[in-house]
Design a protein around this motif. Structure first.
Motif, PDB file in Angstrom:
ATOM      1  N   THR A 183       0.845  -1.189   0.000  1.00 29.09           N
ATOM      2  CA  THR A 183       0.000   0.000   0.000  1.00 29.09           C
ATOM      3  C   THR A 183       0.884   1.245   0.000  1.00 29.09           C
ATOM      4  OG1 THR A 183      -0.190  -0.138   2.408  1.00 29.09           O
ATOM      5  CG2 THR A 183      -1.956  -1.138   1.106  1.00 29.09           C
ATOM      6  N   LEU A 184       0.446   2.248  -0.751  1.00 24.85           N
ATOM      7  CA  LEU A 184       1.226   3.476  -0.893  1.00 24.85           C
ATOM      8  C   LEU A 184       0.352   4.688  -0.621  1.00 24.85           C
ATOM      9  CD1 LEU A 184       2.027   1.554  -3.694  1.00 24.85           C
ATOM     10  CD2 LEU A 184       3.962   3.070  -3.387  1.00 24.85           C
ATOM     11  N   LEU A 185       0.939   5.688  -0.012  1.00 22.57           N
ATOM     12  CA  LEU A 185       0.278   6.941   0.309  1.00 22.57           C
ATOM     13  C   LEU A 185       1.103   8.076  -0.265  1.00 22.57           C
ATOM     14  CD1 LEU A 185      -1.926   8.478   1.974  1.00 22.57           C
ATOM     15  CD2 LEU A 185      -0.337   8.365   3.918  1.00 22.57           C
ATOM     16  N   GLU A 186       0.417   9.064  -0.810  1.00 19.89           N
ATOM     17  CA  GLU A 186       1.076  10.239  -1.385  1.00 19.89           C
ATOM     18  C   GLU A 186       1.238  11.299  -0.294  1.00 19.89           C
ATOM     19  OE1 GLU A 186      -0.335  13.682  -4.450  1.00 19.89           O
ATOM     20  OE2 GLU A 186      -1.013  11.632  -4.849  1.00 19.89           O
ATOM     21  N   SER A 187       2.449  11.764  -0.086  1.00 18.21           N
ATOM     22  CA  SER A 187       2.752  12.755   0.949  1.00 18.21           C
ATOM     23  C   SER A 187       1.914  14.019   0.785  1.00 18.21           C
ATOM     24  CB  SER A 187       4.245  13.097   0.896  1.00 18.21           C
ATOM     25  OG  SER A 187       4.564  14.072   1.845  1.00 18.21           O
ATOM     26  N   GLU A 188       1.757  14.472  -0.431  1.00 20.31           N
ATOM     27  CA  GLU A 188       1.008  15.704  -0.693  1.00 20.31           C
ATOM     28  C   GLU A 188      -0.474  15.531  -0.346  1.00 20.31           C
ATOM     29  OE1 GLU A 188       4.701  15.680  -3.235  1.00 20.31           O
ATOM     30  OE2 GLU A 188       3.159  14.203  -2.742  1.00 20.31           O
ATOM     31  N   ALA A 189      -1.021  14.337  -0.593  1.00 24.42           N
ATOM     32  CA  ALA A 189      -2.418  14.063  -0.253  1.00 24.42           C
ATOM     33  C   ALA A 189      -2.591  14.048   1.263  1.00 24.42           C
ATOM     34  CB  ALA A 189      -2.860  12.729  -0.858  1.00 24.42           C
ATOM     35  N   TRP A 190      -1.636  13.452   1.980  1.00 20.65           N
ATOM     36  CA  TRP A 190      -1.698  13.431   3.438  1.00 20.65           C
ATOM     37  C   TRP A 190      -1.649  14.859   3.985  1.00 20.65           C
ATOM     38  CZ3 TRP A 190      -3.224  10.213   7.038  1.00 20.65           C
ATOM     39  CH2 TRP A 190      -2.915  10.505   8.368  1.00 20.65           C
ATOM     40  N   ALA A 191      -0.750  15.670   3.430  1.00 20.67           N
ATOM     41  CA  ALA A 191      -0.626  17.066   3.879  1.00 20.67           C
ATOM     42  C   ALA A 191      -1.933  17.832   3.653  1.00 20.67           C
ATOM     43  CB  ALA A 191       0.532  17.745   3.156  1.00 20.67           C
ATOM     44  N   ALA A 192      -2.604  17.577   2.536  1.00 23.62           N
ATOM     45  CA  ALA A 192      -3.881  18.231   2.247  1.00 23.62           C
ATOM     46  C   ALA A 192      -4.934  17.833   3.281  1.00 23.62           C
ATOM     47  CB  ALA A 192      -4.349  17.884   0.836  1.00 23.62           C
ATOM     48  N   CYS A 193      -4.970  16.558   3.651  1.00 23.62           N
ATOM     49  CA  CYS A 193      -5.904  16.080   4.674  1.00 23.62           C
ATOM     50  C   CYS A 193      -5.619  16.739   6.014  1.00 23.62           C
ATOM     51  CB  CYS A 193      -5.811  14.558   4.830  1.00 23.62           C
ATOM     52  SG  CYS A 193      -6.486  13.633   3.466  1.00 23.62           S
ATOM     53  N   ILE A 205       4.220   2.470   2.275  1.00 25.72           N
ATOM     54  CA  ILE A 205       5.211   3.376   1.689  1.00 25.72           C
ATOM     55  C   ILE A 205       4.599   4.762   1.508  1.00 25.72           C
ATOM     56  CG2 ILE A 205       6.758   3.786  -0.262  1.00 25.72           C
ATOM     57  CD1 ILE A 205       6.490   0.749  -0.904  1.00 25.72           C
ATOM     58  N   LEU A 206       5.295   5.798   1.976  1.00 23.89           N
ATOM     59  CA  LEU A 206       4.909   7.186   1.747  1.00 23.89           C
ATOM     60  C   LEU A 206       5.820   7.732   0.657  1.00 23.89           C
ATOM     61  CD1 LEU A 206       3.163   9.654   2.757  1.00 23.89           C
ATOM     62  CD2 LEU A 206       5.182  10.264   4.130  1.00 23.89           C
ATOM     63  N   VAL A 207       5.215   8.227  -0.429  1.00 19.28           N
ATOM     64  CA  VAL A 207       5.978   8.781  -1.542  1.00 19.28           C
ATOM     65  C   VAL A 207       5.640  10.253  -1.707  1.00 19.28           C
ATOM     66  CG1 VAL A 207       6.150   6.582  -2.770  1.00 19.28           C
ATOM     67  CG2 VAL A 207       4.255   8.135  -3.285  1.00 19.28           C
ATOM     68  N   SER A 208       6.564  11.004  -2.289  1.00 18.21           N
ATOM     69  CA  SER A 208       6.307  12.406  -2.623  1.00 18.21           C
ATOM     70  C   SER A 208       6.679  12.634  -4.078  1.00 18.21           C
ATOM     71  CB  SER A 208       7.117  13.338  -1.716  1.00 18.21           C
ATOM     72  OG  SER A 208       8.505  13.171  -1.961  1.00 18.21           O
ATOM     73  N   GLY A 209       6.083  13.667  -4.662  1.00 16.31           N
ATOM     74  CA  GLY A 209       6.426  14.047  -6.030  1.00 16.31           C
ATOM     75  C   GLY A 209       5.819  13.177  -7.109  1.00 16.31           C
ATOM     76  N   VAL A 210       4.922  12.267  -6.737  1.00 19.91           N
ATOM     77  CA  VAL A 210       4.262  11.371  -7.699  1.00 19.91           C
ATOM     78  C   VAL A 210       2.776  11.337  -7.345  1.00 19.91           C
ATOM     79  CG1 VAL A 210       4.098   9.006  -8.556  1.00 19.91           C
ATOM     80  CG2 VAL A 210       6.321   9.935  -7.962  1.00 19.91           C
ATOM     81  N   ALA A 211       1.927  11.783  -8.250  1.00 20.78           N
ATOM     82  CA  ALA A 211       0.482  11.761  -8.011  1.00 20.78           C
ATOM     83  C   ALA A 211      -0.045  10.336  -8.181  1.00 20.78           C
ATOM     84  CB  ALA A 211      -0.224  12.708  -8.978  1.00 20.78           C
ATOM     85  N   LEU A 212      -0.791   9.850  -7.194  1.00 16.43           N
ATOM     86  CA  LEU A 212      -1.297   8.480  -7.220  1.00 16.43           C
ATOM     87  C   LEU A 212      -2.753   8.376  -7.675  1.00 16.43           C
ATOM     88  CD1 LEU A 212       0.251   7.143  -3.876  1.00 16.43           C
ATOM     89  CD2 LEU A 212       1.107   6.822  -6.210  1.00 16.43           C
ATOM     90  N   GLU A 265       9.255   6.707  -9.882  1.00 11.77           N
ATOM     91  CA  GLU A 265       8.773   7.262 -11.141  1.00 11.77           C
ATOM     92  C   GLU A 265       7.842   6.283 -11.832  1.00 11.77           C
ATOM     93  OE1 GLU A 265      11.893   7.847 -14.048  1.00 11.77           O
ATOM     94  OE2 GLU A 265      12.975   6.110 -13.303  1.00 11.77           O
ATOM     95  N   TRP A 266       7.023   6.820 -12.724  1.00 11.76           N
ATOM     96  CA  TRP A 266       6.136   5.975 -13.517  1.00 11.76           C
ATOM     97  C   TRP A 266       6.915   5.354 -14.646  1.00 11.76           C
ATOM     98  CZ3 TRP A 266       2.064   4.632 -11.138  1.00 11.76           C
ATOM     99  CH2 TRP A 266       1.439   5.510 -10.255  1.00 11.76           C
ATOM    100  N   GLU A 267       6.669   4.087 -14.883  1.00 13.18           N
ATOM    101  CA  GLU A 267       7.300   3.399 -16.005  1.00 13.18           C
ATOM    102  C   GLU A 267       6.695   3.950 -17.294  1.00 13.18           C
ATOM    103  OE1 GLU A 267       8.738  -0.829 -15.822  1.00 13.18           O
ATOM    104  OE2 GLU A 267       6.860  -1.061 -16.905  1.00 13.18           O
ATOM    105  N   THR A 268       7.549   4.219 -18.248  1.00 12.87           N
ATOM    106  CA  THR A 268       7.080   4.764 -19.518  1.00 12.87           C
ATOM    107  C   THR A 268       7.062   3.664 -20.571  1.00 12.87           C
ATOM    108  OG1 THR A 268       9.325   5.323 -20.201  1.00 12.87           O
ATOM    109  CG2 THR A 268       8.091   7.022 -18.991  1.00 12.87           C
TER     110      THR A 268
END
Length: 159
Positions: A44-54, A71-78, A141-144
């Motif tokens: 399971t993954l959580l976006e740091s920016e989303a947590w900050a918004a909450c 896992i907490l990630v930043s800089g990647v929109a989930l 990063e997202w796989e391209t």
């Protein structure tokens, strides 16, 4: 490009989230040593920016371990990423879908469940396609499609 901010392992059902500096992701299984994983919900993954918004919405500053993600990630929109492949170090994760917040979130903090509902703020669940050790600070990063083609060419696999 994003990065891994924090990693947690849950050693017992309903148990505490143990913060670690690194973890091993095992293909088709999940986070080594962590419980409550299933065939679909291995990581399971959580976006740091989303947590900050909450937290801003609720007017508090609480530890993201309350969300109980691995896992907490930043800089990647989930949000809205079902079917995409996320690369963390050497590991590759297939995003299976939105991780909907449960009533345990309100047990942790009143109003948290509702704050996590919009825009996939509660995070995502994923399956481990290829494992490896991940560490706090690792790039995310997202796989391209180009990367997929390069990997297939390197292996001599047809497109």
């Amino acid at each position: 490009m994003g990065r891994v901010e924090l990693i947690w392992i849950k050693r017992a059902h309903r148990g505490p989230m143990d913060r670690v500096e690194e973890a091993t992701l095992v293909a088709d299984q999940g986070v080594a040593g962590s419980v409550d994983r299933s065939r679909r919900r291995q990581v399971t993954l959580l976006e740091s920016e989303a947590w900050a918004a909450c937290m801003s919405e609720l007017g508090v500053d609480k530890d993201p371990a309350l969300r109980r993600a691995n896992i907490l990630v930043s800089g990647v929109a989930l949000a809205e990423t079902r079917g995409r492949v996320l690369v963390i170090g050497d590991a590759r994760l297939a995003i299976g879908g939105e991780l909907t917040p449960c009533e345990r979130m309100d047990e942790a903090m009143p109003g948290l469940q509702a704050a996590l509902r919009p825009d996939w703020r509660g995070g995502v669940f994923a399956q481990v396609l290829s494992g490896g050790v991940i560490r706090v600070g690792d790039p995310v990063e997202w796989e391209t499609p180009a990367r997929l083609l390069d990997e297939r060419a390197a292996r001599g696999t047809s497109v």
